[in-house]
Design an enzyme around this catalytic site. Structure first.
Site, PDB file in Angstrom:
ATOM      1  N   ASP A   1       0.857  -1.183   0.000  1.00 39.90           N
ATOM      2  CA  ASP A   1       0.000   0.000   0.000  1.00 39.90           C
ATOM      3  C   ASP A   1       0.887   1.224   0.000  1.00 39.90           C
ATOM      4  O   ASP A   1       0.906   2.048   0.918  1.00 39.90           O
ATOM      5  CB  ASP A   1      -0.980  -0.013   1.180  1.00 39.90           C
TER       6      ASP A   1
ATOM      7  N   ASN B   1      -3.108  -4.035  -1.785  1.00 42.13           N
ATOM      8  CA  ASN B   1      -4.375  -3.996  -2.508  1.00 42.13           C
ATOM      9  C   ASN B   1      -4.681  -2.601  -3.057  1.00 42.13           C
ATOM     10  O   ASN B   1      -5.248  -2.464  -4.150  1.00 42.13           O
ATOM     11  CB  ASN B   1      -5.514  -4.473  -1.611  1.00 42.13           C
TER      12      ASN B   1
ATOM     13  N   HIS C   1       2.042  -8.282   1.704  1.00 42.21           N
ATOM     14  CA  HIS C   1       1.227  -7.172   2.203  1.00 42.21           C
ATOM     15  C   HIS C   1       0.175  -7.653   3.194  1.00 42.21           C
ATOM     16  O   HIS C   1      -0.027  -7.049   4.255  1.00 42.21           O
ATOM     17  CB  HIS C   1       0.534  -6.450   1.049  1.00 42.21           C
TER      18      HIS C   1
ATOM     19  N   HIS D   1      -8.396  -5.866   9.641  1.00 39.90           N
ATOM     20  CA  HIS D   1      -8.630  -6.881   8.600  1.00 39.90           C
ATOM     21  C   HIS D   1      -8.587  -8.289   9.167  1.00 39.90           C
ATOM     22  O   HIS D   1      -9.224  -9.205   8.628  1.00 39.90           O
ATOM     23  CB  HIS D   1      -7.604  -6.738   7.485  1.00 39.90           C
TER      24      HIS D   1
ATOM     25  N   ASP E   1      -2.946  -4.283   7.949  1.00 36.52           N
ATOM     26  CA  ASP E   1      -3.523  -3.702   9.153  1.00 36.52           C
ATOM     27  C   ASP E   1      -2.642  -2.544   9.605  1.00 36.52           C
ATOM     28  O   ASP E   1      -1.408  -2.703   9.721  1.00 36.52           O
ATOM     29  CB  ASP E   1      -3.651  -4.752  10.263  1.00 36.52           C
TER      30      ASP E   1
END
Length: 338
Positions: free
Chosen positions: A81, A119, A213, A222, A249
């Site tokens: 991310d 993501n 990730h 999450h 997270d």
């Protein structure tokens, strides 16, 4: 410079070797980073950071620079991310400079950054983050989907975890994901898992660290990523992986295993926006530390010991621990093997 089928890069006095083979989308690239003459290694880990300096990203970056100088780090690992909210729009997206080059300016951070995709990165132009054009813009940027980094005492296995998550395919909502290079998905994941398993089995290193990730074990927002528990975790356990390091997270977290596996699970996702108070129940015998704020991780390694420290946004030590293991005799791979 190219030697013997390899690209040789010099960055801050460091020598990097990048495999010049043209792999398929999921085949693992192989990189080498020379360990120090005394056989030690020092690096920082940060994730979920790319917000143009907002949500304390700049403050975390500043403290990373301080700790990086103190430890004389060799490189930085990013757990993904890298650019919010929707990755990069292309190679010329100004977000690359605004969230990366212009933020991590400390001299100690001008070392290689080994990145994985998250993501949010898949919601933009994935190929842009993988493009050598970005390395021309900022030579410390190194990013592939999945790859191996060998440093003699430890082998790192960077795994592209986003394509494992079913929801991104079946229930994307308003988000659009860039699956070029991933589809057909089943083939991509099967090949990736085979490659990771094979690379772990072939590794002669005393330490094995897998970086992705998404979480495997986490008490954060999450929580557990079921697909990784079912598909990736058995491979880690079968190959005696020491650490699985992730982001996703937005917290700092240390979880151990109570089963026969010795794998420890480390979340370093506090690079910018954090989720205060967002924590799920977890087995107290496994949960060693959880912090719902911003920060990062440092790791110092020798052949038989790893010292890990979590820092907050002010550079204060939050949690530290050491892992010791018996030094395994293994022939060192020469750079010419790649």
């Amino acid at each position: 410079m190219v030697e013997g089928g390899h690209r040789v890069l010099f960055l801050g006095g460091l020598l990097l070797w990048l495999c010049m083979a043209a792999p398929s989308a999921s085949e693992l690239q192989r990189l080498q980073h020379r360990a120090r003459p005394d056989g030690t290694l020092s690096f920082l880990v940060v994730g979920d950071w790319g917000r143009e300096g907002n949500y304390n990203q700049s403050e975390v970056a500043s403290q990373m620079g301080v700790i990086g100088e103190k430890l004389d780090i060799d490189f930085v690992i990013s757990t993904g991310d890298n650019f919010y909210e929707d990755g990069l729009t292309g190679e010329d997206d100004p977000a690359f400079s605004k969230s990366f080059t212009d933020i991590y300016t400390a001299p100690s951070l001008q070392k290689p950054w080994y990145n994985v995709l998250g993501n949010h990165d898949y919601r933009g132009d994935v190929e842009a983050q993988l493009s050598p054009v970005l390395r021309e813009k900022d030579s410390k940027w190194i990013c592939y989907r999945s790859y191996i980094l060998r440093t003699e005492i430890v082998d790192f296995f960077f795994v592209d975890t986003t394509p494992f998550v079913d929801d991104y395919f079946t229930n994307p909502g308003e988000h659009k994901y860039d699956w070029k290079g991933v589809e057909p998905r089943d083939e991509y994941l099967s090949k990736l898992l085979t490659d990771v398993d094979s690379a772990l089995k072939d590794s002669p290193a005393n330490w094995k660290i897998v970086v992705g990730h998404h979480t495997i074990k986490s008490a954060g927002h999450h929580g557990v990523t079921v697909e990784l528990v079912e598909q990736l975790l058995p491979i880690l356990q079968a190959n005696n992986v020491d650490l699985y390091v992730n982001g996703h997270d937005h917290c700092l977290e240390h979880i151990t295993s109570t089963d026969s596996s010795e794998t420890q699970f480390i979340t370093s996702g506090g690079g910018s926006k954090a989720w205060r108070g967002d924590i799920r129940p977890w087995k107290p015998e496994e949960m060693k530390f959880y912090y719902d704020g911003q920060g990062f991780l440092s790791v110092n390694m020798t052949g038989d010991q790893a010292d890990l420290v979590f820092y907050d946004v002010f550079g204060q030590v939050l949690h530290k621990w050491s892992i010791s293991k018996q030094l395994r005799t293994a022939a060192k791979r020469s750079y010419s093997e790649f």
